[in-house]
Design a protein around this motif. Sequence first.
Motif, PDB file in Angstrom:
ATOM      1  N   LYS A 186       1.556  -9.293 -50.533  1.00  0.00           N
ATOM      2  CA  LYS A 186       1.568  -9.217 -49.075  1.00  0.00           C
ATOM      3  C   LYS A 186       1.656 -10.619 -48.460  1.00  0.00           C
ATOM      4  O   LYS A 186       2.441 -10.856 -47.540  1.00  0.00           O
ATOM      5  CB  LYS A 186       0.296  -8.502 -48.605  1.00  0.00           C
ATOM      6  N   VAL A 187       0.886 -11.565 -48.992  1.00  0.00           N
ATOM      7  CA  VAL A 187       0.927 -12.946 -48.513  1.00  0.00           C
ATOM      8  C   VAL A 187       2.295 -13.558 -48.777  1.00  0.00           C
ATOM      9  O   VAL A 187       2.863 -14.242 -47.926  1.00  0.00           O
ATOM     10  CB  VAL A 187      -0.201 -13.784 -49.179  1.00  0.00           C
ATOM     11  N   ASP A 188       2.852 -13.293 -49.957  1.00  0.00           N
ATOM     12  CA  ASP A 188       4.157 -13.811 -50.323  1.00  0.00           C
ATOM     13  C   ASP A 188       5.226 -13.274 -49.362  1.00  0.00           C
ATOM     14  O   ASP A 188       6.080 -14.034 -48.890  1.00  0.00           O
ATOM     15  CB  ASP A 188       4.498 -13.426 -51.765  1.00  0.00           C
ATOM     16  N   ARG A 189       5.196 -11.974 -49.062  1.00  0.00           N
ATOM     17  CA  ARG A 189       6.148 -11.381 -48.120  1.00  0.00           C
ATOM     18  C   ARG A 189       5.988 -12.011 -46.727  1.00  0.00           C
ATOM     19  O   ARG A 189       6.971 -12.278 -46.055  1.00  0.00           O
ATOM     20  CB  ARG A 189       5.951  -9.875 -48.042  1.00  0.00           C
ATOM     21  N   TYR A 190       4.754 -12.258 -46.319  1.00  0.00           N
ATOM     22  CA  TYR A 190       4.515 -12.861 -45.020  1.00  0.00           C
ATOM     23  C   TYR A 190       5.125 -14.251 -44.937  1.00  0.00           C
ATOM     24  O   TYR A 190       5.804 -14.593 -43.963  1.00  0.00           O
ATOM     25  CB  TYR A 190       3.001 -12.920 -44.759  1.00  0.00           C
TER      26      TYR A 190
END
Length: 194
Positions: A186-190
Amino acid sequence: MSNGGAAPPPSPHGAAKSLRPKKANTKLKRSSHIGNLYRVCRGKIEECPMQGKSPSGTKTGAGTIIINGKQGISDSLAEMNKRSDYFQQIEEDVDKHAKSVTELKTAVNTFNTKDMTKLLKFHKHLESILENLTDETQVLTRFEGFPTKKLEALRTAVGLYLKLESMITVLQNWKIEPPLAELLNKVDRYFNKV
């Protein structure tokens, strides 16, 4: 006649002609009428006679315009601007806000800081003055030497800073709980979206 009375096949030259798409007879042609209308309108704007004598005293033909230069067009544009409510409002803004815009010009020219809180405060002050103008760009161009590039740079810096602040807020508000692999995705996608 072994063909049973049928006509002979067409010649290859004739077949090639018949298979080509017919050219449409819609070629655009230059209209002398439109050109003459343009010249008449331009002549009226520039206040030049359609027929008459040129500055050298020689007679010109019909449809010929003697151009006195670009003065006629600029005079016409100035006259239209005088009558326009929009440009009248801009001139009123120039007169009404001259003192504050002049002070702002000096403040922008001399402003220099590395402290973002000072920049945010200065930006808020800038916008409180500029929001009163009918058309900011038109009014500011009336003030010679106004630092519009520096103003845009200050606005860009504030915009980027506020964007970074919002990203920090989003990241700080994320709850760290299992499964951590999903959280990392999720952090990577953000960050990829950013």
